[in-house]
Enzyme design. Sequence first.
Site, PDB file in Angstrom:
ATOM      1  N   CYS A   1      -2.998  -0.541  12.375  1.00 18.52           N
ATOM      2  CA  CYS A   1      -3.681   0.670  12.849  1.00 18.52           C
ATOM      3  C   CYS A   1      -5.088   0.352  13.339  1.00 18.52           C
ATOM      4  O   CYS A   1      -5.637  -0.723  13.085  1.00 18.52           O
ATOM      5  CB  CYS A   1      -3.745   1.708  11.729  1.00 18.52           C
ATOM      6  SG  CYS A   1      -2.146   2.413  11.297  1.00 18.52           S
TER       7      CYS A   1
ATOM      8  N   TYR B   1       0.847  -1.193   0.000  1.00 14.68           N
ATOM      9  CA  TYR B   1       0.000   0.000   0.000  1.00 14.68           C
ATOM     10  C   TYR B   1       0.880   1.240   0.000  1.00 14.68           C
ATOM     11  O   TYR B   1       2.025   1.219   0.463  1.00 14.68           O
ATOM     12  CB  TYR B   1      -0.970   0.030   1.187  1.00 14.68           C
ATOM     13  CG  TYR B   1      -0.320  -0.042   2.541  1.00 14.68           C
ATOM     14  CD1 TYR B   1       0.091   1.109   3.215  1.00 14.68           C
ATOM     15  CD2 TYR B   1      -0.114  -1.269   3.178  1.00 14.68           C
ATOM     16  CE1 TYR B   1       0.681   1.040   4.462  1.00 14.68           C
ATOM     17  CE2 TYR B   1       0.479  -1.341   4.420  1.00 14.68           C
ATOM     18  CZ  TYR B   1       0.880  -0.191   5.066  1.00 14.68           C
ATOM     19  OH  TYR B   1       1.478  -0.256   6.306  1.00 14.68           O
TER      20      TYR B   1
ATOM     21  N   SER C   1       6.174   2.724  15.807  1.00 10.48           N
ATOM     22  CA  SER C   1       6.269   1.871  14.622  1.00 10.48           C
ATOM     23  C   SER C   1       5.224   2.194  13.561  1.00 10.48           C
ATOM     24  O   SER C   1       5.258   1.622  12.468  1.00 10.48           O
ATOM     25  CB  SER C   1       6.151   0.399  15.022  1.00 10.48           C
ATOM     26  OG  SER C   1       4.878   0.155  15.592  1.00 10.48           O
ATOM     27  N   GLY C   2       4.307   3.101  13.871  1.00 10.52           N
ATOM     28  CA  GLY C   2       3.342   3.513  12.860  1.00 10.52           C
ATOM     29  C   GLY C   2       1.913   3.078  13.099  1.00 10.52           C
ATOM     30  O   GLY C   2       1.116   3.022  12.160  1.00 10.52           O
TER      31      GLY C   2
ATOM     32  N   ASN D   1      -8.585   1.274  12.581  1.00 11.75           N
ATOM     33  CA  ASN D   1      -9.421   1.866  11.523  1.00 11.75           C
ATOM     34  C   ASN D   1     -10.778   2.262  12.080  1.00 11.75           C
ATOM     35  O   ASN D   1     -11.427   1.466  12.769  1.00 11.75           O
ATOM     36  CB  ASN D   1      -9.639   0.864  10.398  1.00 11.75           C
ATOM     37  CG  ASN D   1      -8.410   0.636   9.526  1.00 11.75           C
ATOM     38  OD1 ASN D   1      -8.482  -0.053   8.519  1.00 11.75           O
ATOM     39  ND2 ASN D   1      -7.282   1.192   9.899  1.00 11.75           N
TER      40      ASN D   1
ATOM     41  N   HIS E   1      -7.093   6.275  12.796  1.00 12.30           N
ATOM     42  CA  HIS E   1      -7.277   7.134  11.617  1.00 12.30           C
ATOM     43  C   HIS E   1      -8.530   6.758  10.831  1.00 12.30           C
ATOM     44  O   HIS E   1      -9.133   5.691  11.025  1.00 12.30           O
ATOM     45  CB  HIS E   1      -6.045   7.067  10.706  1.00 12.30           C
ATOM     46  CG  HIS E   1      -5.804   5.730  10.054  1.00 12.30           C
ATOM     47  ND1 HIS E   1      -6.561   5.258   9.011  1.00 12.30           N
ATOM     48  CD2 HIS E   1      -4.862   4.778  10.297  1.00 12.30           C
ATOM     49  CE1 HIS E   1      -6.114   4.074   8.637  1.00 12.30           C
ATOM     50  NE2 HIS E   1      -5.079   3.752   9.404  1.00 12.30           N
TER      51      HIS E   1
END
Length: 414
Positions: A363, A327, A340-341, A365, A345
Amino acid sequence: MRRRTIFATAATAAAGTLLAACKDDPKEVAWSGPSGSPSTSTSPADDDPNAPTLTIAPAPGASVAPNEPVVVTAVNATLQTVTVTTGGKTVAGELDAEKTTWRSTSSLQFGKTYQVKASGVDSAGKPLEQTATFTTLKPSGTASITFQANAMTGLKNGGTYGVGQVVIVKFSKTPTDKKAALAAIKVTSEPQVEGRWYWVDNRTVHYRPEKFWAKGTKVSVAAKLHGVHLGKNVYGAENESISFTIGPARIAIADNATHYMRVTVDGVQVKNIPISMGKNGYVTTADGGRVLFPTRSGTHVVMSRELEHRMTSASYGVTDPKNPNYYDDLIKLCCRISYSGEFVHAAPWSVWAQGKQNVSHGCINIATSNAQWFYDNFRLGDPVIVKGTGRPQLIGDSAGAVWDVAWSKMTPES
């Protein structure tokens, strides 16, 4: 410092010495003054505890750390002037109301020679003077510190942070004497609450209370490190301080068992948001390593807020567009919760899975409308607690991970 009586001339001093050697009673000496008339004098002042004197610390010839204060004291006398200088620069100081003690109020510098000149008068108005010279040590290195909200963002003096905000102190050089380092840093709060320290690496230490801060708490940190020996001839460079305030208690709990994120503000639930977190599985990187997808369980805090953030699988080695885990997208309404991200979001593409199953690469979502609310309301230091994913976060994964450390394993304040 030894006290001594200074005679008017060297010749007079010599005469006094000869006569004292001949007398049976050394406490009283007859001698002829410059005019030849008879007179009397007492023995040297160090035998007379009531003699008026001026004393200076550090002692003449001493080599001291620059956090040592300069103190001039008048005994049975009053001080008039004190000057402490080096290289044409004067050290500031204050004289007490009784005019018997002068103390420096500004720090000394490393590797300098200082001259002290003090003057005063005794009870009869007779002038007194004293001088001294001392040096400050020259270290092999100095260590400065920074206050951080997280490794990417500094703590803002006067700022407002969430109830999960930890105090992070980062040293520019490793303090090998960690006990001395922590003893020099004092954290106070209103209302007062006990806190403890935890070293997350050799140069970074985190401070937190046992439970989240209370709303409205005022936190102040004073690091009096200048001149403190931190081990191996490394000394603290400067004193630093900072203060901040704790805002409303905004807490989000993302539960893998329900696929919902419950949000409370000051203890009242205001949202229950459908979520989709990191899916099971992993990807193997070019160097043979594994990148796991499940979101890390544990206490995170919001570390940054970005209206847009580019997210790409290239960050962990997937660069082939044909790979199903590839992605490269510009994501909106992003609140970072790990180094680490991992973010909370907007993810309109996974609305179908939110509240049902995990399909992300780590993440949290949520729908765009919920992401807008979350972005508008959550701030740095607000906790985001992830539960039940089966993958615990490690101490270096986020700025909130220290909340997962057992209280008994943390270092109490000195």
